[in-house]
Write an enzyme that holds these catalytic residues in place. Structure first.
Site, PDB file in Angstrom:
ATOM      1  N   SER A  66       0.815  -1.214   0.000  1.00 55.63           N
ATOM      2  CA  SER A  66       0.000   0.000   0.000  1.00 55.63           C
ATOM      3  C   SER A  66       0.851   1.267   0.000  1.00 55.63           C
ATOM      4  O   SER A  66       1.594   1.536  -0.925  1.00 55.63           O
ATOM      5  CB  SER A  66      -0.946  -0.045   1.206  1.00 55.63           C
ATOM      6  N   SER A 507      -0.410   2.251  20.731  1.00 54.52           N
ATOM      7  CA  SER A 507       0.027   1.914  19.376  1.00 54.52           C
ATOM      8  C   SER A 507       0.026   0.395  19.212  1.00 54.52           C
ATOM      9  O   SER A 507       0.278  -0.348  20.165  1.00 54.52           O
ATOM     10  CB  SER A 507       1.434   2.462  19.129  1.00 54.52           C
ATOM     11  N   THR A 509       2.149  -1.110  17.197  1.00 51.73           N
ATOM     12  CA  THR A 509       3.458  -1.523  16.690  1.00 51.73           C
ATOM     13  C   THR A 509       4.661  -1.080  17.527  1.00 51.73           C
ATOM     14  O   THR A 509       5.757  -1.602  17.339  1.00 51.73           O
ATOM     15  CB  THR A 509       3.662  -0.986  15.261  1.00 51.73           C
TER      16      THR A 509
END
Length: 541
Positions: A66, A507, A509
């Site tokens: 993406s 978050s 990540t």
């Protein structure tokens, strides 16, 4: 039937990196391309199992990253109706990807077979495609080895946008049924959009041109191909000016262009060169997101993001349903996340008088919630979204008998929209034309669209913490239930600001917490964001 020895032998050629842990998320697996060999092979195994579990229905596999930089890549599965992989199967993908050896991989494979009662003698069917990243061809070759080892029938659709693969997957699985979605080819995709665009316009004229930044990704050649199926500007069609469509120089992908660049930097790509008041749009690298924007006469940049597209679509569809005489028979609703600007939510509920549902962040959550309405509109602020029509809504639109020429016109436009919109997933190309149809019907330029409501100033801050796992969010991620007492402190801070709103979300990540804040003025917004970030940092150690 899958051959265990064939799987073991093929897997040995692409061993899992010993020091890596992989996680299947909303975007599938996504990382530096050189780390993906073992992951893609195991996703191939997963797709074969998924198809067999569903009695041989066709599963899609997309190789893309993406809006990520060119050196990254990724892989994700598409379920039979063009939707994202069923959430319960994400864990199976994670388990297979992390198996440390061929023996452990086969153990994990067998466990899925047992748990899901999969018959391995059922024929498995898969289709796949990739975007323009230079690593894509190599990863496809690894995927094919997994499909061969599992004796899976497959079709390679070569280069496609992500939404095109979703479309093809649904078309293949519905062909010959009552729910037939279209011709399962790239050409069928273009033909469906072109014919429905003509029907949706109802003889109205487009005004001016739209400049489309294609992020130097797969959306560039695919948009140029779509344009070949549309009437030219001289024939009364839409003038589409394509920029940033260089797919021959891999390092230019998403570089200073694309939807993520525009949204993050709040400015047009340097290569845009669009005149003031010109409609501009940017796609992302695999063309499943779109944002609009323009430069005002005073030179100021104005972003028309996913919130704006959602409100525009909801306004138009709500008006059409009432004009067609279906106002009481079609329940139109909008799905947002906590990151949607509060002004957009107020506009939908107070001005458009439509219901709004807030869900957790992630397209899969929004799409699921949207299916609860007769017509569900969802867009994330980043520009990923679509409109979903329920089976009941489609039947009503098909059977309804209009009582006047005005009702007939509105009904025909609504019917055309159900075909113009890619209901499987967010699709930048069909969303582009949806926006252009609406603006043409309303006689609006970008300025009129921008004036529908005024965004509240907002700020997003990254607050580093020692352990993000202690931050547990509830109520569609708008409130913290732990650490204890933190939400009360946030509420107290918010209460001191006019139009104040703020939330904190861990978050997914990194060891950080995202703090979002809104208030009546920019200085108050900054003040509120910093106060809430300080509360979070203190609680996070």
């Amino acid at each position: 039937m899958a051959d265990k020895e064939a799987i073991k032998a093929a897997s040995a050629n692409v061993p899992k990196p010993a020091d890596r842990k992989f996680q299947y998320g909303t975007a599938g697996f996504r990382m530096k391309a050189f780390l993906l060999d073992s992951v893609v092979f195991r996703v191939g195994l997963l797709a074969a199992l998924r198809s067999r579990k569903l009695n041989g229905q066709i599963i899609g596999i997309m190789i893309t990253a993406s809006h990520n930089p060119p050196e990254d890549n990724g892989v994700k599965l598409v379920d039979p109706m063009g939707e994202m992989l069923e959430e319960s199967w994400e864990a199976y993908g994670t388990t297979l990807a992390n198996a440390p050896s061929e023996e452990k991989l086969l153990e994990a494979y067998d466990k899925i077979v047992e748990e899901c009662h999969i018959k391995l003698d059922t024929k498995a069917n898969v289709v796949f495609a990739r975007d323009t990243r230079s690593s894509g061809a190599h990863l496809i070759s690894i995927l094919i080895e997994a499909l061969k080892a599992t004796n899976t029938d497959y079709s390679d659709y070569k280069l496609l946008t992500t939404p095109q693969l979703h479309y093809v997957t649904r078309c293949l699985n519905t062909k010959g049924s009552l729910y037939e979605y279209g011709e399962p080819t790239e050409q069928g995709y273009y033909q469906k959009i072109a014919s429905s665009l003509k029907a949706a316009m109802q003889g109205r004229q487009f005004s001016g041109s739209v400049t489309v930044d294609c992020a130097n990704g797969v959306g560039g050649p695919k948009l140029r191909e779509l344009i070949r199926y549309l009437p030219s500007a001289s024939e009364g069609g839409l003038e589409i000016r394509v920029v940033n469509d260089d797919v021959l120089t891999p390092e230019r992908l998403n570089h200073q262009c694309g939807a993520d660049f525009v949204k993050t930097n709040q400015r047009a790509p340097p290569s845009s060169h669009a005149a003031p008041m010109t409609r501009c749009a940017s796609l992302d690298g695999d063309a499943d997101r779109i944002v609009y924007y323009f430069n005002d006469v005073d030179g100021s940049f104005r972003l028309l993001d996913g919130d704006r597209i959602a409100t525009l679509a909801a306004l138009f569809i709500g008006d059409l349903s009432r004009s067609a005489g279906l106002g009481e028979k079609l329940k139109v609703g909008v799905v947002q996340t906590a990151y949607a600007n509060g002004a957009s939510t107020a506009y939908i509920t107070q001005d458009l008088r439509l219901p709004v549902v807030c869900t957790n962040t992630g397209v899969k959550h929004l799409h699921h919630a949207a299916t609860k309405f007769d017509v569900g509109v969802y867009f994330e602020a980043n520009g990923h979204g679509t409109v979903v029509f329920s089976d009941l809504a489609l039947k009503r639109l098909h059977k309804y008998q209009p009582q006047s020429p005005a009702q007939s016109s509105a009904l025909e436009t609504l019917r055309a929209l159900t075909a113009l919109i890619n209901q499987t997933v967010g699709d930048a190309l069909s969303d582009l034309l949806l926006v252009e149809v609406i603006l043409a019907h309303k006689g609006w330029g970008p300025k009129e669209w921008d004036l529908t409501y005024t965004d509240l100033p907002n700020r997003l801050i990254r607050a580093e913490v020692a352990d993000r796992s202690i931050f547990k969010a509830v109520d569609a991620e708008r409130r913290l239930e732990s650490p204890p007492g933190v939400q009360a402190q946030i509420d107290a801070a918010v209460g001191k600001f006019k139009n104040g709103r703020s939330f904190a979300r861990a978050s997914g990540t990194e060891d950080a917490v995202r703090v979002y804040a809104e208030a009546a003025t920019r200085s108050e917004t900054e003040d509120l964001a910093q106060k809430v970030a300080a509360i979070v940092r203190q609680a996070g150690g």
